[in-house]
Design a protein around this motif. Structure first.
Motif, short mmCIF file in Angstrom:
data_model
loop_
_atom_site.label_atom_id
_atom_site.label_comp_id
_atom_site.label_asym_id
_atom_site.label_seq_id
_atom_site.Cartn_x
_atom_site.Cartn_y
_atom_site.Cartn_z
N LEU A 38 -8.01 5.79 -12.84
CA LEU A 38 -9.10 5.94 -11.86
C LEU A 38 -8.73 7.36 -11.09
N ALA A 39 -7.53 7.35 -10.69
CA ALA A 39 -7.13 8.61 -9.93
C ALA A 39 -7.29 9.60 -10.74
N ILE A 40 -6.94 9.97 -11.87
CA ILE A 40 -7.04 10.91 -12.69
C ILE A 40 -8.47 11.22 -12.93
N SER A 41 -9.14 10.35 -13.07
CA SER A 41 -10.73 10.65 -13.26
C SER A 41 -11.36 11.47 -12.24
N THR A 66 -19.23 15.02 -13.52
CA THR A 66 -20.44 15.89 -13.22
C THR A 66 -20.53 16.49 -14.94
N TYR A 67 -19.18 16.64 -15.39
CA TYR A 67 -19.17 17.35 -16.79
C TYR A 67 -19.70 16.38 -17.75
N VAL A 68 -19.35 15.23 -17.68
CA VAL A 68 -19.75 14.11 -18.57
C VAL A 68 -21.08 13.79 -18.59
N PHE A 69 -21.89 13.62 -17.48
CA PHE A 69 -23.24 13.48 -17.32
C PHE A 69 -24.10 14.61 -17.40
N GLN A 70 -23.71 15.61 -16.60
CA GLN A 70 -24.92 16.75 -16.85
C GLN A 70 -24.73 17.76 -18.20
N LYS A 252 -11.13 26.99 -10.39
CA LYS A 252 -11.93 25.80 -10.05
C LYS A 252 -12.59 24.94 -10.72
N SER A 253 -13.20 25.54 -11.63
CA SER A 253 -14.26 25.01 -12.57
C SER A 253 -13.58 24.54 -13.88
N ILE A 260 -11.15 14.56 -18.35
CA ILE A 260 -12.58 13.97 -19.16
C ILE A 260 -12.09 12.60 -19.83
N ARG A 261 -11.02 12.47 -20.46
CA ARG A 261 -10.65 11.15 -21.21
C ARG A 261 -10.66 10.10 -19.98
N MET A 262 -10.18 10.16 -18.97
CA MET A 262 -9.99 9.20 -18.06
C MET A 262 -11.36 9.02 -17.36
N ALA A 263 -12.10 9.88 -17.19
CA ALA A 263 -13.53 9.62 -16.63
C ALA A 263 -14.39 8.95 -17.61
N ILE A 264 -14.10 9.07 -19.03
CA ILE A 264 -14.77 8.57 -19.89
C ILE A 264 -14.36 7.08 -19.91
N THR A 265 -13.03 6.86 -19.87
CA THR A 265 -12.48 5.42 -19.86
C THR A 265 -13.21 4.56 -19.02
#
Length: 294
Positions: A38-41, A66-70, A252-253, A260-265
């Protein structure tokens, strides 16, 4: 006597403290991986690359989500995953319960034979190539919604779990219903199923998690009907760092594959975490009662 009672109480207190320490340790070991993910995401990708051993974001950001959804259209895959999970869970639990009830019938002459044949499939399978040919050429389920439902309609482990639970029910209930004129369908629907709520909820959770997390069937058979897990898998595979070390704005971007892997998890896990509390009571009951027999 008083001194002996005091010693016993002191030993009990020491044991309580030891168990408390053990339980706290188990909680920490259990929660740390999830908190770390969760922290890494939510952490800045560049900061994540330096050190990933933490449980709170050091540089909080929404850029990973934002990267995953947009960058991707997730609405249709998300809807497909929900539909396949709901339909697959309902049909899977219903079919599994009916097979388990038949195998639990003492007057079914071939129940042991069929049980052995079912169990054999848990250890021996035809392999991926025969399965692929069966689904795509014989059944012609390629890019068809039923490819998400029919191949995994029945799981042998779930059959054994429900059958064991039914075996533990008082047989007198079924015999009394049969004396009153009830047939097998009525006995199954009005007597057995209502009493099997704990184990049915357990099986429903197993099937739902399996349906929700599955992406290989999409990869092999139904790329025209992508699910959320498959799209997230593709996003994770494509996530790369494209950074100019001399461009501060690009830094920065930047996007980190780890972030991304952690956000997807987290995205894939949240729906199951929401559903599980509603089934936890039945889940514990189904596992403790239905698993004591074979």
């Amino acid at each position: 006597m008083a001194r002996s009672h005091t010693k016993i109480k002191s030993k009990d207190n020491i044991l309580d403290y030891i168990l408390l320490v053990i339980f706290i340790g188990v909680i920490i070991v259990t929660l740390y991986p999830f908190l770390n993910v969760l922290a890494i995401s939510f952490n800045d990708p560049i900061d994540t690359m330096r050190n990933i051993n933490f449980i709170i974001p050091r540089k909080f950001t929404w850029s990973n989500y934002t990267y995953v959804f947009q960058e991707n259209n997730l609405f249709e895959p998300f809807a497909m995953s929900i539909v396949r999970t709901l339909v697959g869970t309902l049909t899977g639990v219903a079919a599994t319960a009916m097979v388990a009830y038949v195998l639990s019938r003492r007057d079914f002459y071939f129940n042991k034979l069929f049980t052995v044949l079912f169990v054999i499939t848990m250890y021996v399978s035809g392999g991926l190539v025969p399965e692929y040919l069966l689904i795509t050429r014989t059944l012609k389920l390629g890019n068809h919604f039923l490819v998400y439902i029919l191949p995994g309609l029945i799981w042998v482990y779930n059959i054994i779990l429900i059958r064991s639970f039914i075996d533990g029910l008082p047989i007198a209930l079924q015999e009394a219903a049969r004396i009153d004129g009830a047939n097998d369908f009525i006995i199954f629907a009005k007597i057995v199923l209502p009493l099997c709520k704990p184990v049915l909820a357990t099986v429903a959770l197993f099937v739902a998690v399996g349906q929700w997390n599955s992406f290989m069937d999409t990869y092999l058979y139904a790329r025209d009907l992508p699910t959320l897990q498959y799209v997230l898998y593709e996003i994770m595979e494509k996530a790369t760092i494209k950074v100019d070390p001399h461009a501060a704005e690009q830094l920065k971007s930047a996007v980190s594959p780890m972030s991304i892997r952690m956000a997807i998890t987290i995205i894939a896990t949240v729906p199951i975490l929401i559903v599980y509390p509603f089934l936890q009571r039945y889940f514990v009951g189904g596992m403790t009662i239905g698993a004591v027999k074979d």
